[in-house]
Design a protein around this motif. Structure first.
Motif, short mmCIF file in Angstrom:
data_model
loop_
_atom_site.label_atom_id
_atom_site.label_comp_id
_atom_site.label_asym_id
_atom_site.label_seq_id
_atom_site.Cartn_x
_atom_site.Cartn_y
_atom_site.Cartn_z
N ASP A 22 0.81 -1.22 0.00
CA ASP A 22 0.00 0.00 0.00
C ASP A 22 0.84 1.27 0.00
N GLY A 23 2.16 1.15 -0.03
CA GLY A 23 3.03 2.31 -0.04
C GLY A 23 3.39 2.84 1.34
N TYR A 24 3.06 2.09 2.40
CA TYR A 24 3.43 2.48 3.76
C TYR A 24 4.78 1.88 4.10
N TYR A 25 5.56 2.65 4.84
CA TYR A 25 6.89 2.20 5.24
C TYR A 25 6.89 1.78 6.70
N ASN A 26 7.55 0.68 6.99
CA ASN A 26 7.68 0.18 8.35
C ASN A 26 9.15 0.23 8.75
N ILE A 27 9.40 0.79 9.92
CA ILE A 27 10.75 0.89 10.46
C ILE A 27 10.73 0.27 11.86
N ASN A 28 11.55 -0.73 12.09
CA ASN A 28 11.64 -1.38 13.39
C ASN A 28 13.00 -1.09 14.01
N PHE A 29 12.99 -0.71 15.29
CA PHE A 29 14.22 -0.49 16.04
C PHE A 29 13.89 -0.56 17.52
N THR A 30 14.90 -0.62 18.36
CA THR A 30 14.73 -0.72 19.80
C THR A 30 14.89 0.66 20.43
N MET A 31 13.88 1.08 21.18
CA MET A 31 13.93 2.36 21.89
C MET A 31 14.63 2.16 23.23
N PRO A 32 15.37 3.16 23.72
CA PRO A 32 15.84 3.11 25.10
C PRO A 32 14.64 3.05 26.04
N GLU A 33 14.85 2.55 27.24
CA GLU A 33 13.75 2.27 28.15
C GLU A 33 13.44 3.42 29.11
#
Length: 175
Positions: A22-33
């Motif tokens: 659908d043209g959406y971008y997904n970005i996965n990463f780990t956030m600090p807590e």
């Protein structure tokens, strides 16, 4: 209880960015807590120099949070009152227990009973409000290893905790 340990000041990552059908971008990463607000800044560009810039706010928080006010260091023989703020962001009142566990960071030995008399306390927090808890720490005169302090709380299906390593300095060292 999942104990939070990563309190980095910035969320640095190497993203793998892929578009879906659908043209959406997904970005996965780990956030600090850390329990805080983050600024998300995004710059995208094409090969022919078209670009787009956006900025968003991201909040990292839990329905119930434990936020101890940890010292930067301790001296041998110190006696301090360790204050912890308990936050309830939920729409219901919460009641539960808060625990303080102290370990020798070098040997891993549980030294809670030698440093504090209060290992567990009961708490109650109204909806959408804060409360506090305290624990008195007596640092032995012969302790020179850093200590690992774990503060955790559980109320029904909610839980949170933080872990910090605090250096213990000799009385002969002035900072």
């Amino acid at each position: 209880v999942v104990i939070r340990k990563n309190f980095s000041e910035s969320a640095f990552f190497f993203p793998q960015v892929h578009a879906d059908n659908d043209g959406y971008y997904n970005i996965n990463f780990t956030m600090p807590e850390s329990v805080t607000e983050w600024k998300w800044k995004l710059l995208a560009h094409t090969k022919n120099a078209k670009f787009s810039v956006t900025e968003r706010s991201i909040f990292t928080q839990l329905p119930m949070m434990v936020q101890p006010n940890m010292p930067r260091f301790l001296y041998q023989g110190d006696k301090i009152i360790l204050q912890t703020r308990l936050t309830n962001l939920d729409t219901t009142n919460l009641s539960g227990t808060i625990n303080c566990i102290i370990e020798d960071a070098v040997t891993g030995e549980n030294i809670t009973s030698t440093i504090t008399a209060t290992m567990q306390q009961q708490f109650s927090i109204q909806q959408k409000s804060n409360s506090n808890s305290s624990c008195t720490l007596n640092i032995p005169n012969n302790l020179l290893h850093p200590i690992k302090i774990k503060i955790s709380a559980r109320a029904g299906s909610f839980s949170d905790g933080e872990e910090h390593i605090i250096p213990v300095l000799s009385k002969k060292i002035l900072v």
